[in-house]
Enzyme design. Sequence first.
Site, short mmCIF file in Angstrom:
data_model
loop_
_atom_site.label_atom_id
_atom_site.label_comp_id
_atom_site.label_asym_id
_atom_site.label_seq_id
_atom_site.Cartn_x
_atom_site.Cartn_y
_atom_site.Cartn_z
N PRO A 164 0.83 -1.21 0.00
CA PRO A 164 0.00 0.00 0.00
C PRO A 164 0.86 1.26 0.00
CG PRO A 164 -0.86 -1.61 1.55
CD PRO A 164 0.45 -2.15 1.07
N GLU A 165 0.54 2.18 -0.89
CA GLU A 165 1.29 3.43 -1.00
C GLU A 165 0.48 4.57 -0.38
OE1 GLU A 165 2.95 4.18 -4.85
OE2 GLU A 165 3.55 2.11 -5.15
#
Length: 271
Positions: free
Chosen positions: A2-3
């Site tokens: 996840p960014e």
Amino acid sequence: MPELPEVETTVRGLEPVLQGRRLLRVEARRADLRRAFPPDLRQRLTGARVTGLGRRAKYGLIGTDRGDTMVFHLGMSGRWRIDPDDLGTHDHLVLETEEGRVLALNDPRRFGSVDLVVTADLDAWPAFAALGPEPLGSGFSADTLLAALEGRAAPIKAMLLDQRIVAGLGNIYVCEALHMAGIAPSRAAGRISRPRLERLVMAIKDVLAAAIEAGGSTLRDYARPSGELGYFSKQWRVYGREDAPCHCGSPIRRRNDSGRSTFFCPRCQRG
């Protein structure tokens, strides 16, 4: 992994359930994730009221009225589940509010982390002390980027992934922003003109804002706290689209840079 948009989406999903609520139960259901849970996590959080939620880089923040902030990182596969029907094997941390709402931090690979930091000391916390400006904040501009890249011969893509230059950018959104700005990923960072950096800064802000609006990207098993998937992957311009046509008609290329896939259009991103 996840960014920034996925973490921002997660925090926004938690806010209606946690903001202003008192934590009635705090239960670590194992000793550790990537590293051990703070030994006094339960003591310091049980009975505390949540005073604010936020994000720094790829970390989520949950502040309390006791002057503590719980800092969480989702690692490779982590996500929060809201009011799950049952707690599963991979639900490693459980929070319950006085209203009876239950939140479970689910992390099958256990690459995430949970820390408890005195709120007043957040900026000096080792993981945050050397971070660059937030890309969606006013502190990130063509001028600050120009100063940070001056004299740097390293490729612009590598520099944008350096958290000391700008905080929170990851591989997907750097590939997307460079394509939007028409800059080759391999271009020497210190040789990019200020007008082109202006376009790049705007592209970074635009692509992150669009990804947050779409609820992030669906990466393996990432989902928002509501359980819904993110749909920004439907809008990817280059990422994950090797040999597919760019909007210019040229096929998108992929290469490996330091273990990461770089997607780009050789026609649109010549320099």
